[in-house]
Design a protein around this motif. Sequence first.
Motif, short mmCIF file in Angstrom:
data_model
loop_
_atom_site.label_atom_id
_atom_site.label_comp_id
_atom_site.label_asym_id
_atom_site.label_seq_id
_atom_site.Cartn_x
_atom_site.Cartn_y
_atom_site.Cartn_z
N GLY A 24 0.86 -1.16 0.03
CA GLY A 24 0.06 -0.04 0.04
C GLY A 24 0.81 1.35 0.15
O GLY A 24 0.38 2.42 -0.27
N ALA A 25 2.17 1.07 0.15
CA ALA A 25 3.06 2.45 0.09
C ALA A 25 2.92 3.11 -1.13
O ALA A 25 3.06 2.06 -2.17
CB ALA A 25 4.33 2.18 0.58
N ARG A 26 2.61 4.20 -1.28
CA ARG A 26 2.61 4.83 -2.54
C ARG A 26 3.63 6.16 -2.62
O ARG A 26 3.48 6.78 -1.51
CB ARG A 26 1.23 5.30 -2.82
N TYR A 27 4.50 6.35 -3.79
CA TYR A 27 5.31 7.47 -3.64
C TYR A 27 5.42 8.06 -5.03
O TYR A 27 5.34 7.54 -6.15
CB TYR A 27 6.71 7.19 -3.33
N ALA A 28 5.42 9.55 -4.79
CA ALA A 28 5.44 10.22 -5.93
C ALA A 28 6.88 10.92 -6.38
O ALA A 28 7.33 11.71 -5.53
CB ALA A 28 4.38 11.39 -6.09
N LEU A 29 7.66 10.38 -7.21
CA LEU A 29 8.95 10.66 -7.02
C LEU A 29 9.44 11.82 -8.32
O LEU A 29 9.11 11.32 -9.41
CB LEU A 29 10.06 9.62 -7.49
N PRO A 30 9.55 12.92 -8.16
CA PRO A 30 9.80 13.97 -8.97
C PRO A 30 11.05 13.35 -10.01
O PRO A 30 12.15 12.97 -9.69
CB PRO A 30 10.37 15.12 -8.47
N SER A 31 10.87 13.59 -11.25
CA SER A 31 11.89 13.32 -12.41
C SER A 31 13.19 13.88 -12.00
O SER A 31 14.30 13.30 -12.27
CB SER A 31 11.52 13.79 -13.78
N GLU A 32 13.56 15.28 -11.60
CA GLU A 32 14.56 15.75 -11.42
C GLU A 32 15.25 14.93 -10.22
O GLU A 32 16.62 14.71 -10.41
CB GLU A 32 14.44 17.08 -11.01
N MET A 33 14.44 14.48 -9.23
CA MET A 33 15.29 13.63 -8.19
C MET A 33 15.71 12.37 -8.51
O MET A 33 16.92 12.10 -8.33
CB MET A 33 14.33 13.57 -6.79
N LEU A 34 14.94 11.87 -9.49
CA LEU A 34 15.56 10.62 -10.04
C LEU A 34 16.45 10.73 -10.82
O LEU A 34 17.62 9.72 -10.73
CB LEU A 34 14.25 9.91 -11.19
N ARG A 35 16.80 11.72 -11.53
CA ARG A 35 17.85 12.04 -12.51
C ARG A 35 19.03 12.27 -11.78
O ARG A 35 20.14 11.70 -12.13
CB ARG A 35 17.51 13.08 -13.46
N VAL A 36 19.14 13.22 -10.69
CA VAL A 36 20.45 13.72 -9.93
C VAL A 36 20.84 12.60 -8.88
O VAL A 36 21.80 12.63 -8.61
CB VAL A 36 20.11 14.97 -9.65
N LEU A 37 19.80 11.76 -8.76
CA LEU A 37 20.20 10.75 -7.87
C LEU A 37 20.15 9.60 -8.47
O LEU A 37 20.17 8.29 -7.71
CB LEU A 37 19.03 10.63 -6.53
N SER A 38 20.56 9.45 -9.77
CA SER A 38 20.33 8.26 -10.44
C SER A 38 21.57 7.22 -9.99
O SER A 38 22.69 7.42 -9.25
CB SER A 38 20.83 8.46 -11.87
N PRO A 39 21.17 5.78 -9.86
CA PRO A 39 22.01 4.82 -9.25
C PRO A 39 23.09 4.51 -10.30
O PRO A 39 23.97 3.55 -10.08
CB PRO A 39 21.21 3.67 -8.93
N SER A 40 23.35 5.09 -11.43
CA SER A 40 24.26 4.85 -12.51
C SER A 40 25.74 5.07 -12.12
O SER A 40 25.93 5.80 -11.15
CB SER A 40 24.04 5.60 -13.67
N ALA A 41 26.70 4.34 -12.74
CA ALA A 41 28.02 4.72 -12.49
C ALA A 41 28.39 6.12 -12.78
O ALA A 41 29.09 6.60 -12.06
CB ALA A 41 28.87 3.70 -13.24
N GLU A 42 27.74 6.65 -13.69
CA GLU A 42 28.00 8.26 -14.13
C GLU A 42 27.75 8.89 -13.24
O GLU A 42 28.58 10.09 -13.07
CB GLU A 42 26.94 8.33 -15.47
N VAL A 43 26.66 8.98 -12.00
CA VAL A 43 26.63 9.56 -11.30
C VAL A 43 27.38 9.25 -9.84
O VAL A 43 27.68 9.80 -9.14
CB VAL A 43 25.04 9.60 -11.01
N LYS A 44 27.04 7.81 -9.55
CA LYS A 44 27.67 7.38 -8.08
C LYS A 44 28.80 7.03 -8.36
O LYS A 44 29.64 7.07 -7.28
CB LYS A 44 26.73 5.97 -7.98
N GLY A 45 29.55 6.98 -9.33
CA GLY A 45 31.05 6.66 -9.76
C GLY A 45 31.18 4.85 -9.42
O GLY A 45 30.17 4.22 -9.24
N HIS A 46 32.28 4.71 -9.49
CA HIS A 46 32.74 3.15 -9.39
C HIS A 46 33.23 2.82 -8.21
O HIS A 46 33.49 1.77 -7.97
CB HIS A 46 33.61 3.00 -10.60
N GLY A 47 33.38 3.90 -7.12
CA GLY A 47 33.75 3.51 -5.71
C GLY A 47 33.28 4.64 -4.70
O GLY A 47 32.99 5.78 -5.27
N PRO A 48 33.92 4.47 -3.49
CA PRO A 48 34.03 5.66 -2.66
C PRO A 48 34.57 6.85 -3.06
O PRO A 48 35.60 6.89 -3.80
CB PRO A 48 34.45 5.12 -1.43
N GLY A 49 33.80 8.04 -2.79
CA GLY A 49 34.35 9.26 -3.14
C GLY A 49 34.25 9.70 -4.76
O GLY A 49 34.77 10.94 -5.09
#
Length: 123
Positions: A24-49
């Motif tokens: 039943g949990a429901r969330y409305a996730l803004p596109s900007e947030m999804l984009r800037v917090l993308s789990p991709s290596a391009e955003v998260k990097g390949h390691g700490p820092g």
Amino acid sequence: MTMTPTELRVSKDRRVLTITFDDGARYALPSEMLRVLSPSAEVKGHGPGQAVTVPGKRNVEIMTVEAAGNYAVRIGFDDMHDSGIYTWSYLRELGENGDRLFADYERELDEKGMTRDRAERPR
């Protein structure tokens, strides 16, 4: 805690992804947030820092949402970013903690002299 979505819906203006889970949990996730917090290596990097702060995405839109197995979706944005695989648990985390995570992102932008509206640093 359950992590299985029963519905994923992109808003008509392509700026919100709404996800509903089987508990039943429901969330409305803004596109900007999804984009800037993308789990991709391009955003998260390949390691700490190695994470990158992505400016200038206030008006980004969701173009595609494609299944990635039965555990995630790949979201494509109108800036051509489409390498993030958003697992159900990560989408739930964004739903539960997105306000805090986005506030942290805005602080990083400010500290780096960047904005949500402009991709470059002001000169």
